[in-house]
Write an enzyme that holds these catalytic residues in place. Structure first.
Site, PDB file in Angstrom:
ATOM      1  N   ARG A 154      23.384 -13.775  37.774  1.00 50.21           N
ATOM      2  CA  ARG A 154      23.023 -13.100  36.529  1.00 50.21           C
ATOM      3  C   ARG A 154      22.638 -11.674  36.898  1.00 50.21           C
ATOM      4  O   ARG A 154      22.070 -11.428  37.965  1.00 50.21           O
ATOM      5  CB  ARG A 154      21.851 -13.800  35.852  1.00 50.21           C
ATOM      6  CG  ARG A 154      22.124 -15.253  35.455  1.00 50.21           C
ATOM      7  CD  ARG A 154      20.870 -15.892  34.850  1.00 50.21           C
ATOM      8  NE  ARG A 154      21.118 -17.279  34.466  1.00 50.21           N
ATOM      9  CZ  ARG A 154      20.892 -18.336  35.242  1.00 50.21           C
ATOM     10  NH1 ARG A 154      20.401 -18.160  36.464  1.00 50.21           N
ATOM     11  NH2 ARG A 154      21.143 -19.557  34.815  1.00 50.21           N
ATOM     12  N   LYS A 178      16.304 -18.671  36.564  1.00 47.86           N
ATOM     13  CA  LYS A 178      15.498 -19.010  35.394  1.00 47.86           C
ATOM     14  C   LYS A 178      14.468 -20.074  35.750  1.00 47.86           C
ATOM     15  O   LYS A 178      14.755 -20.982  36.533  1.00 47.86           O
ATOM     16  CB  LYS A 178      16.403 -19.507  34.254  1.00 47.86           C
ATOM     17  CG  LYS A 178      17.242 -18.403  33.623  1.00 47.86           C
ATOM     18  CD  LYS A 178      17.966 -18.905  32.390  1.00 47.86           C
ATOM     19  CE  LYS A 178      18.707 -17.771  31.682  1.00 47.86           C
ATOM     20  NZ  LYS A 178      19.429 -18.255  30.487  1.00 47.86           N
ATOM     21  N   HIS A 245      27.962  -9.279  33.008  1.00 49.14           N
ATOM     22  CA  HIS A 245      28.161 -10.706  32.755  1.00 49.14           C
ATOM     23  C   HIS A 245      29.643 -11.084  32.762  1.00 49.14           C
ATOM     24  O   HIS A 245      29.991 -12.240  33.004  1.00 49.14           O
ATOM     25  CB  HIS A 245      27.509 -11.129  31.427  1.00 49.14           C
ATOM     26  CG  HIS A 245      28.146 -10.559  30.216  1.00 49.14           C
ATOM     27  ND1 HIS A 245      27.765  -9.363  29.662  1.00 49.14           N
ATOM     28  CD2 HIS A 245      29.163 -11.017  29.429  1.00 49.14           C
ATOM     29  CE1 HIS A 245      28.502  -9.110  28.598  1.00 49.14           C
ATOM     30  NE2 HIS A 245      29.363 -10.090  28.434  1.00 49.14           N
ATOM     31  N   ARG A 248      30.421 -12.062  36.176  1.00 49.32           N
ATOM     32  CA  ARG A 248      29.892 -13.414  36.407  1.00 49.32           C
ATOM     33  C   ARG A 248      30.867 -14.447  35.849  1.00 49.32           C
ATOM     34  O   ARG A 248      31.154 -15.457  36.493  1.00 49.32           O
ATOM     35  CB  ARG A 248      28.517 -13.540  35.752  1.00 49.32           C
ATOM     36  CG  ARG A 248      27.888 -14.947  35.784  1.00 49.32           C
ATOM     37  CD  ARG A 248      26.456 -14.845  35.287  1.00 49.32           C
ATOM     38  NE  ARG A 248      25.889 -16.100  34.837  1.00 49.32           N
ATOM     39  CZ  ARG A 248      25.253 -16.973  35.602  1.00 49.32           C
ATOM     40  NH1 ARG A 248      25.134 -16.751  36.905  1.00 49.32           N
ATOM     41  NH2 ARG A 248      24.729 -18.076  35.102  1.00 49.32           N
ATOM     42  N   HIS A 271      23.074 -23.080  36.606  1.00 55.45           N
ATOM     43  CA  HIS A 271      22.966 -23.745  35.304  1.00 55.45           C
ATOM     44  C   HIS A 271      22.215 -25.065  35.468  1.00 55.45           C
ATOM     45  O   HIS A 271      22.563 -25.872  36.333  1.00 55.45           O
ATOM     46  CB  HIS A 271      24.358 -24.053  34.730  1.00 55.45           C
ATOM     47  CG  HIS A 271      25.082 -22.846  34.238  1.00 55.45           C
ATOM     48  ND1 HIS A 271      26.450 -22.802  34.069  1.00 55.45           N
ATOM     49  CD2 HIS A 271      24.636 -21.619  33.862  1.00 55.45           C
ATOM     50  CE1 HIS A 271      26.803 -21.619  33.621  1.00 55.45           C
ATOM     51  NE2 HIS A 271      25.723 -20.883  33.489  1.00 55.45           N
ATOM     52  N   TYR A 280      33.679 -22.808  30.953  1.00 53.68           N
ATOM     53  CA  TYR A 280      34.673 -22.140  31.795  1.00 53.68           C
ATOM     54  C   TYR A 280      35.929 -22.982  32.029  1.00 53.68           C
ATOM     55  O   TYR A 280      36.905 -22.479  32.572  1.00 53.68           O
ATOM     56  CB  TYR A 280      34.058 -21.784  33.149  1.00 53.68           C
ATOM     57  CG  TYR A 280      32.954 -20.777  33.039  1.00 53.68           C
ATOM     58  CD1 TYR A 280      33.223 -19.439  32.760  1.00 53.68           C
ATOM     59  CD2 TYR A 280      31.633 -21.152  33.188  1.00 53.68           C
ATOM     60  CE1 TYR A 280      32.207 -18.510  32.639  1.00 53.68           C
ATOM     61  CE2 TYR A 280      30.605 -20.229  33.074  1.00 53.68           C
ATOM     62  CZ  TYR A 280      30.905 -18.911  32.803  1.00 53.68           C
ATOM     63  OH  TYR A 280      29.900 -17.997  32.677  1.00 53.68           O
TER      64      TYR A 280
END
Length: 301
Positions: A154, A178, A245, A248, A271, A280
């Site tokens: 990210r 995250k 992004h 990414r 994730h 994806y």
């Protein structure tokens, strides 16, 4: 009612490690929701499910997209769960509220050739004769690009990398994602070489891999995004199609198209839920269709 929102945001920050941007978004959404509730002569501790539904209907009437409305509802749900968990409210009015129907857009993806074009130009400019300031900016941009396309970080993770994050002579980096969760991501040879050369130009006591003079001490993501867009323009690629992004997305899509396992890509991207990574898989549709048409025994019949 603001003290209830403040207590919730404090919990999100302290216990769940929510990012500053997430906290700010929750504050905006919940303050808007609280204003709507107050307009109904109710409070956050007694408003019924009908009020939550009416709030979402109002967002739709204002022209808010389904995905934005779903974000509002997510904040409301987490907030009411918090009130129930802390014993401030006995029921959750958002529990059986239906989520706005959203169609997840396919991520914008650059082709392998376009990414190669970007990297080649960035490399060329990093090695060109220029003023010290321009050369430093060009070398930094090249390193950022190589690192981003090699790891799929990210942008917030990328710019905030600490110099000490580079491990084992640059073969791996440690990333704090995250929820303050750490993960180890491998680097390819090109990215490793770019990082090594860039790190050699940094002061010995540099804390950050991409230091800057701002309040955070590291490069602002907006600066990287701006530099990337101008590079795309020089490379003959529409700047509207290029952003951090997007690189990414290209990392994930190109890996899957090359045969990588979805679970591996999920781990590399950081994730928590594989359903996020499954967006994806659209890049595999044509590949799988060609595979069946080529190898199925009845394909030619």
């Amino acid at each position: 009612m603001s003290h209830l929102i403040g207590a919730f945001l404090e919990m999100m920050s302290a216990e769940r490690g929510a990012a500053a941007n997430t906290i700010a978004a929750y504050r905006r959404d919940l303050t808007n929701y609280a204003g709507f509730v107050a307009g109904k002569k109710q409070t956050l501790l007694d408003c019924p499910r009908e009020t939550v539904n009416a709030y979402l209907d109002g967002l739709k009437a204002e022209g808010l997209s389904a995905s934005s409305s779903a974000r509002h509802l997510s904040a409301i749900r987490q907030f009411h769960k918090f009130l129930c968990a802390d014993g401030m409210r006995g029921d959750d009015p958002s529990r059986i509220v239906a989520s706005p129907k959203t169609r997840r857009p396919l991520p914008k993806v650059l082709s392998v050739a376009e990414v190669d074009k970007l990297l080649a130009l960035a490399d060329e400019e990093a090695n060109a004769e220029a003023t010290p300031a321009k050369q430093e900016a060009a070398r930094r941009l090249y390193c950022l690009l190589e690192l981003l396309y090699a790891t799929g970080l990210r942008v917030s993770e990328l710019v905030a990398l600490k110099r000490a994050a580079v491990m084992r002579e640059g073969s791996f980096i440690t990333v704090t994602g995250k929820g303050n969760k750490d993960r180890v991501v491998p680097m390819n040879d090109r990215a490793r070489d770019a990082v090594r050369k860039w790190a050699e130009t940094l002061p010995k006591d540099a804390k950050w891999l991409f230091p800057a003079n701002g309040e955070s001490g590291y490069l602002a993501r907006q600066v990287f995004a701006r530099d990337l867009k101008t590079l795309a323009g020089r490379a003959g690629i529409s700047s509207a199609r290029v952003a951090p992004h997007v690189l990414r997305h290209a990392f994930a899509s190109h890996l899957l198209a090359g045969g990588a396992d979805l679970r591996v890509v999920q781990m590399l991207l950081g994730h928590s839920d594989i359903s996020t990574t499954q967006i994806y898989t659209h890049v595999l549709d044509e590949k799988l269709r060609n595979l069946v048409e080529t190898h199925h025994p009845l394909a030619g019949g």
